[in-house]
Enzyme design. Structure first.
Site, PDB file in Angstrom:
ATOM      1  N   GLY A   1     -16.841  23.383   6.341  1.00 59.34           N
ATOM      2  CA  GLY A   1     -16.980  23.450   4.889  1.00 59.34           C
ATOM      3  C   GLY A   1     -17.595  22.223   4.243  1.00 59.34           C
TER       4      GLY A   1
ATOM      5  N   ARG B   1      -9.352  18.142  13.398  1.00 60.43           N
ATOM      6  CA  ARG B   1      -8.336  18.517  14.391  1.00 60.43           C
ATOM      7  C   ARG B   1      -8.953  19.089  15.654  1.00 60.43           C
ATOM      8  NH1 ARG B   1      -5.246  22.833  11.203  1.00 60.43           N
ATOM      9  NH2 ARG B   1      -7.276  22.837  10.194  1.00 60.43           N
TER      10      ARG B   1
ATOM     11  N   TYR C   1      -0.402  25.889  -4.138  1.00 61.59           N
ATOM     12  CA  TYR C   1      -1.737  25.318  -3.885  1.00 61.59           C
ATOM     13  C   TYR C   1      -2.188  24.524  -5.115  1.00 61.59           C
ATOM     14  CZ  TYR C   1      -6.739  24.933  -3.001  1.00 61.59           C
ATOM     15  OH  TYR C   1      -8.016  24.441  -2.833  1.00 61.59           O
TER      16      TYR C   1
ATOM     17  N   THR D   1     -16.689  29.062   2.039  1.00 64.57           N
ATOM     18  CA  THR D   1     -16.515  28.352   3.315  1.00 64.57           C
ATOM     19  C   THR D   1     -15.496  29.167   4.100  1.00 64.57           C
ATOM     20  OG1 THR D   1     -14.723  27.068   2.362  1.00 64.57           O
ATOM     21  CG2 THR D   1     -16.918  26.081   2.240  1.00 64.57           C
TER      22      THR D   1
HETATM   23  C1  8X3 Z   1     -10.587  26.554  -4.323  1.00 60.49           C
HETATM   24  C2  8X3 Z   1     -10.800  27.197  -5.637  1.00 60.49           C
HETATM   25  O1  8X3 Z   1     -10.116  29.056  -7.252  1.00 60.49           O
HETATM   26  O2  8X3 Z   1      -9.514  29.371  -4.940  1.00 60.49           O
HETATM   27  O3  8X3 Z   1      -9.938  25.345  -4.370  1.00 60.49           O
HETATM   28  O4  8X3 Z   1      -8.345  27.769  -6.242  1.00 60.49           O
HETATM   29  S1  8X3 Z   1      -9.637  28.396  -5.997  1.00 60.49           S
END
Ligand code: 8X3
Length: 255
Positions: A18, A39, A156, A191
């Site tokens: 990516g 990794r 996330y 990616t």
């Molecule tokens: C990636 C963008 O919109 O999937 O970090 O969070 S999103």
């Protein structure tokens, strides 16, 4: 571009895929010496083979989540590569897309450990030498998920909000040490990101990009190279990069 020969060394985490890999490629084309971290040794070897004709390349195989591995690997750099001028913290991933009440705690560990703690470990391993030399440049690869919160992506988003906060905090702490700190926050980039998030479910991953043209890893790497190629007194602190078809994390235009 300056006529001066490039003398700098960059260490890139997440270099085997990516945005990390695309950044390694553009840096190599500009003669920046590279320490590629990832990794997967085979991928590191292949990338080294690809880029060695353009610049000096050294590889370090470790997982950013493993504190001891990080410090040992970075401490083991041979002299030619041991002075890091540029650190690109690109390692990171999303795992899963579920409401909190259904979230997989192993996914949460992977995101917090990789995107937040891993980025901190690598930075901590390199910052003292930058402070000592009174120079250096750190760029964190964040996300639009670090600027907004969207449904089912709360953890996330939390990890990327942490990247945003760490970046700002680091810039404050390093203000008197001559070290540049900045972050780039991409929106949709095609990616392996969605394949990892959806654990190999390619149908679900492909649907993310259907009907619109996302950014490529190279689009983001171009901006990262712009950030590291500004004059000494210019620091690009924070950049949000979106595809034309995306206005925010949730507003996208599909044909
Ligand atoms: C990636 C963008 O919109 O999937 O970090 O969070 S999103």
């Amino acid at each position: 571009m300056s006529e001066e020969k490039e003398q700098r060394t960059a260490l890139i985490t997440g270099a085997t895929s990516g945005i990390g890999r695309a950044t390694a490629q553009i840096f190599a084309r500009h003669g920046i010496r590279l320490v590629l971290c990832g990794r997967r040794q085979e991928r590191l070897d292949n990338l080294k083979l690809e880029l060695s004709g353009l610049t000096d390349v050294h590889t370090l195989q470790f997982d950013v989540r493993e504190k001891n591995e990080v410090f040992e690997a970075i401490g083991s750099l041979p002299a030619l590569f041991s002075e890091i001028d540029i650190l690109i913290n690109s390692a990171g991933n999303a795992h899963g897309l579920e409401p909190m009440q259904e979230g997989d705690v192993d996914d949460w560990d992977a995101m917090i450990d990789g995107n937040v703690k891993g980025l901190l470990y690598v930075s901590r391993a390199i910052l003292p030498q930058m402070v000592q030399r009174k120079g250096g440049h750190i760029i964190h690869v964040g996300s639009t998920a670090g600027k907004e919160v969207y449904a089912n992506g709360g953890v996330y988003c939390a990890s990327k909000h942490a990247v945003d906060a760490i970046s700002k905090g680091m810039r404050i702490d390093l203000i008197s040490h001559g070290v540049k700190v900045g972050a780039i926050h991409p929106g949709m980039v095609e990616t392996e990101f969605s394949k990892v998030r959806f654990k190999g479910d390619t149908e679900r991953a492909d649907a993310v990009y259907q009907g619109l043209k996302p950014l490529s890893a190279e689009d983001v790497a171009d901006v990262i190279y712009f950030m590291v190629s500004r004059p000494a007194h210019v620091n690009i602190g924070d950049v949000v990069v979106l595809p034309l078809a995306q206005a925010s994390s949730t507003v996208r235009h599909r044909e």
